[in-house]
Design a protein around this motif. Structure first.
Motif, mmCIF file in Angstrom:
data_model
loop_
_atom_site.group_PDB
_atom_site.id
_atom_site.type_symbol
_atom_site.label_atom_id
_atom_site.label_comp_id
_atom_site.label_asym_id
_atom_site.label_seq_id
_atom_site.Cartn_x
_atom_site.Cartn_y
_atom_site.Cartn_z
ATOM 1 N N VAL A 75 21.907 40.107 31.216
ATOM 2 C CA VAL A 75 22.894 40.006 31.083
ATOM 3 C C VAL A 75 22.501 39.681 29.151
ATOM 4 O O VAL A 75 21.902 39.209 29.126
ATOM 5 N N TYR A 76 24.029 39.945 28.985
ATOM 6 C CA TYR A 76 23.555 39.409 27.325
ATOM 7 C C TYR A 76 24.383 38.757 26.176
ATOM 8 O O TYR A 76 25.123 37.299 27.000
ATOM 9 N N VAL A 77 24.435 37.276 25.693
ATOM 10 C CA VAL A 77 24.766 37.096 25.022
ATOM 11 C C VAL A 77 26.309 36.927 24.275
ATOM 12 O O VAL A 77 26.458 37.911 23.561
ATOM 13 N N GLY A 78 27.168 35.773 25.218
ATOM 14 C CA GLY A 78 28.403 36.191 24.820
ATOM 15 C C GLY A 78 29.064 36.598 26.006
ATOM 16 O O GLY A 78 30.095 36.695 26.027
ATOM 17 N N GLN A 79 28.078 37.064 27.029
ATOM 18 C CA GLN A 79 28.722 37.681 28.214
ATOM 19 C C GLN A 79 29.486 36.590 29.072
ATOM 20 O O GLN A 79 28.899 35.782 29.110
ATOM 21 N N THR A 80 30.795 36.854 29.835
ATOM 22 C CA THR A 80 31.324 36.429 30.639
ATOM 23 C C THR A 80 30.831 36.467 31.901
ATOM 24 O O THR A 80 31.428 37.999 32.704
ATOM 25 N N LEU A 81 30.713 35.592 32.256
ATOM 26 C CA LEU A 81 30.165 35.688 33.984
ATOM 27 C C LEU A 81 31.185 34.828 34.679
ATOM 28 O O LEU A 81 31.269 33.989 34.614
ATOM 29 N N TYR A 82 31.450 35.448 36.099
ATOM 30 C CA TYR A 82 32.387 34.524 37.041
ATOM 31 C C TYR A 82 31.882 33.848 38.225
ATOM 32 O O TYR A 82 30.046 34.528 38.617
ATOM 33 N N ILE A 83 31.374 32.074 38.100
ATOM 34 C CA ILE A 83 30.381 31.815 38.941
ATOM 35 C C ILE A 83 31.219 32.357 39.889
ATOM 36 O O ILE A 83 31.930 30.828 40.044
ATOM 37 N N PRO A 84 30.530 31.945 41.584
ATOM 38 C CA PRO A 84 31.052 31.568 42.298
ATOM 39 C C PRO A 84 30.375 30.580 43.312
ATOM 40 O O PRO A 84 29.946 29.574 42.505
ATOM 41 N N ALA A 85 31.387 30.228 44.347
ATOM 42 C CA ALA A 85 30.857 28.869 44.642
ATOM 43 C C ALA A 85 30.044 28.462 44.541
ATOM 44 O O ALA A 85 29.139 29.269 45.384
ATOM 45 N N PRO A 86 29.009 27.031 44.811
ATOM 46 C CA PRO A 86 28.007 27.157 44.879
ATOM 47 C C PRO A 86 27.460 27.530 46.736
ATOM 48 O O PRO A 86 28.247 27.437 47.393
ATOM 49 N N GLY A 87 26.071 27.716 46.506
ATOM 50 C CA GLY A 87 25.651 27.856 47.846
ATOM 51 C C GLY A 87 24.788 26.616 48.390
ATOM 52 O O GLY A 87 25.230 25.173 48.086
ATOM 53 N N PRO A 88 24.967 26.478 50.096
ATOM 54 C CA PRO A 88 24.519 24.708 50.459
ATOM 55 C C PRO A 88 23.395 24.542 50.259
ATOM 56 O O PRO A 88 22.175 25.243 49.855
ATOM 57 N N GLY A 89 22.963 22.955 50.658
ATOM 58 C CA GLY A 89 21.844 22.764 50.087
ATOM 59 C C GLY A 89 21.707 22.125 48.999
ATOM 60 O O GLY A 89 22.367 22.799 47.442
ATOM 61 N N PRO A 90 20.765 21.422 48.139
ATOM 62 C CA PRO A 90 20.471 21.304 46.912
ATOM 63 C C PRO A 90 20.338 21.819 45.834
ATOM 64 O O PRO A 90 19.589 22.312 46.426
ATOM 65 N N GLY A 91 20.889 21.440 44.439
ATOM 66 C CA GLY A 91 20.318 22.605 43.842
ATOM 67 C C GLY A 91 19.886 21.518 42.548
ATOM 68 O O GLY A 91 19.674 20.476 42.562
ATOM 69 N N PRO A 92 19.178 22.565 41.654
ATOM 70 C CA PRO A 92 19.029 21.824 40.498
ATOM 71 C C PRO A 92 19.929 20.681 39.322
ATOM 72 O O PRO A 92 19.627 20.361 38.786
ATOM 73 N N GLY A 93 20.985 21.421 39.394
ATOM 74 C CA GLY A 93 22.346 20.495 38.689
ATOM 75 C C GLY A 93 22.556 21.425 37.802
ATOM 76 O O GLY A 93 21.733 22.361 37.225
ATOM 77 N N PRO A 94 23.717 20.967 37.409
ATOM 78 C CA PRO A 94 24.114 21.462 35.803
ATOM 79 C C PRO A 94 22.905 21.435 34.211
ATOM 80 O O PRO A 94 23.382 20.646 33.681
ATOM 81 N N TRP A 95 21.638 21.469 34.617
ATOM 82 C CA TRP A 95 21.194 21.177 33.492
ATOM 83 C C TRP A 95 21.090 22.821 32.985
ATOM 84 O O TRP A 95 20.075 24.191 33.454
ATOM 85 N N PRO A 96 20.265 22.930 31.881
ATOM 86 C CA PRO A 96 19.875 23.997 31.398
ATOM 87 C C PRO A 96 18.274 24.560 31.062
ATOM 88 O O PRO A 96 17.672 25.542 30.492
#
Length: 121
Positions: free
Chosen positions: A37-58
């Motif tokens: 990927v490159y800086v400035g590229q727009t990505l589509y984010i699919p619906a989250p998968g099942p199970g716990p995730g790390p959350g929206p942190w950078p």
């Protein structure tokens, strides 16, 4: 489906972890054949998968990043270095081309100034 604009330091692995999805899901959603990927590229984010995730942190996600090499993140670092080297070489060639063009124009300007000087006499 949400969108996300790639920021400096982002990888598909980090973005997938941030949005509780997988690299494979991001590849499919964005019709990508490689994980680059490159800086400035727009990505589509699919619906989250099942199970716990790390959350929206950078911050970095858990576990090693995909790719060859020893230790976590080595593969992504190597890929980024290779991409930056390619971009550097391309820019270096462009600088060389532009330098030659400036030199050519400078010589042309000198010839024109000499003609003007002769005409003014």
């Amino acid at each position: 489906m949400n969108t996300y604009v790639v920021q400096p330091g982002d990888t598909l692995y980090l973005i997938a972890n941030r949005y509780n999805t997988t690299v494979e899901a991001l590849l499919r959603a964005n019709n990508l054949s490689t994980p680059y990927v490159y800086v400035g590229q727009t990505l589509y984010i699919p619906a989250p998968g099942p199970g716990p995730g790390p959350g929206p942190w950078p911050g970095p996600g858990p576990g090693p990043a995909p790719g060859p090499g020893p230790g976590p993140g080595f593969g992504n670092l190597e890929q980024r270095v290779n991409r930056l080297e390619r971009e550097f070489n391309q820019l270096n060639r462009e600088v060389g081309r532009l330098t030659r063009e400036v030199n050519r124009l400078d010589q042309r300007l000198d010839r024109l100034e000499q003609r003007v000087t002769r005409l003014e006499r």
